[in-house]
Write a protein that holds these residues in place. Structure first.
Motif, PDB file in Angstrom:
ATOM      1  N   TYR A  12       0.807  -1.220   0.000  1.00  0.00           N
ATOM      2  CA  TYR A  12       0.000   0.000   0.000  1.00  0.00           C
ATOM      3  C   TYR A  12       0.840   1.269   0.000  1.00  0.00           C
ATOM      4  O   TYR A  12       0.470   2.249  -0.649  1.00  0.00           O
ATOM      5  N   LEU A  13       1.966   1.276   0.691  1.00  0.00           N
ATOM      6  CA  LEU A  13       2.835   2.453   0.641  1.00  0.00           C
ATOM      7  C   LEU A  13       3.408   2.661  -0.756  1.00  0.00           C
ATOM      8  O   LEU A  13       3.537   3.793  -1.220  1.00  0.00           O
ATOM      9  N   SER A  14       3.744   1.573  -1.437  1.00  0.00           N
ATOM     10  CA  SER A  14       4.259   1.723  -2.796  1.00  0.00           C
ATOM     11  C   SER A  14       3.161   2.173  -3.753  1.00  0.00           C
ATOM     12  O   SER A  14       3.427   2.951  -4.669  1.00  0.00           O
ATOM     13  N   ARG A  15       1.941   1.737  -3.535  1.00  0.00           N
ATOM     14  CA  ARG A  15       0.840   2.148  -4.410  1.00  0.00           C
ATOM     15  C   ARG A  15       0.546   3.639  -4.312  1.00  0.00           C
ATOM     16  O   ARG A  15       0.153   4.253  -5.293  1.00  0.00           O
ATOM     17  N   ILE A  16       0.717   4.210  -3.130  1.00  0.00           N
ATOM     18  CA  ILE A  16       0.463   5.647  -2.985  1.00  0.00           C
ATOM     19  C   ILE A  16       1.754   6.459  -3.090  1.00  0.00           C
ATOM     20  O   ILE A  16       1.784   7.632  -2.741  1.00  0.00           O
ATOM     21  N   ASP A  20       8.923   6.445   0.872  1.00  0.00           N
ATOM     22  CA  ASP A  20       9.854   7.348   1.542  1.00  0.00           C
ATOM     23  C   ASP A  20       9.607   7.440   3.045  1.00  0.00           C
ATOM     24  O   ASP A  20      10.520   7.694   3.813  1.00  0.00           O
ATOM     25  N   ILE A  21       8.376   7.213   3.464  1.00  0.00           N
ATOM     26  CA  ILE A  21       8.047   7.240   4.898  1.00  0.00           C
ATOM     27  C   ILE A  21       8.857   6.178   5.629  1.00  0.00           C
ATOM     28  O   ILE A  21       9.456   6.441   6.672  1.00  0.00           O
ATOM     29  N   ALA A  51       8.311   0.583  -8.087  1.00  0.00           N
ATOM     30  CA  ALA A  51       8.953   1.345  -7.008  1.00  0.00           C
ATOM     31  C   ALA A  51       9.622   0.409  -6.008  1.00  0.00           C
ATOM     32  O   ALA A  51      10.714   0.690  -5.508  1.00  0.00           O
ATOM     33  N   LEU A  52       8.987  -0.708  -5.721  1.00  0.00           N
ATOM     34  CA  LEU A  52       9.588  -1.702  -4.828  1.00  0.00           C
ATOM     35  C   LEU A  52      10.846  -2.286  -5.452  1.00  0.00           C
ATOM     36  O   LEU A  52      11.875  -2.412  -4.800  1.00  0.00           O
TER      37      LEU A  52
END
Length: 97
Positions: A12-16, A20-21, A51-52
């Motif tokens: 989910y972090l990569s999807r949005i 970087d968080i 991105a991953l």
């Protein structure tokens, strides 16, 4: 600090576009091989997968324990305090009112 990551937060972090968080808080992320296969190999066209794949600070590891990480499962919390006291399902007498 090194963190061992599971599928859902990374996905989910990569999807949005907010990996970087994690990078700001942790210098390196270890991803078990099974998680990486679930994230990247099984979903090559999914949003965020590139991105991953292109993040050099995400490291895939065959065996997390060999990497020096203590991966002990957390203790499960009881969901209902009444159950832990053994009072669940017990009936109380109704007083005439």
């Amino acid at each position: 600090m090194i963190v061992v990551a599971d599928t859902t937060p990374l996905l989910y972090l990569s999807r949005i576009d907010r990996l970087d968080i994690v990078r700001e808080v942790h210098r390196e992320i270890l991803v078990p091989k099974t998680v990486w296969e679930e994230l990247v190999v099984a979903r090559p066209a999914e949003p965020g997968v590139e991105a991953l794949r292109s993040s050099p600070w995400i490291r895939v590891n065959d065996d997390v324990e060999r990497a020096g990480i203590n991966a002990r499962p957390r203790k499960r919390r009881r969901s209902c305090p009444a159950r832990s006291r053994g009072t669940a399902g017990q009936r109380r007498p109704i007083s005439p009112g």
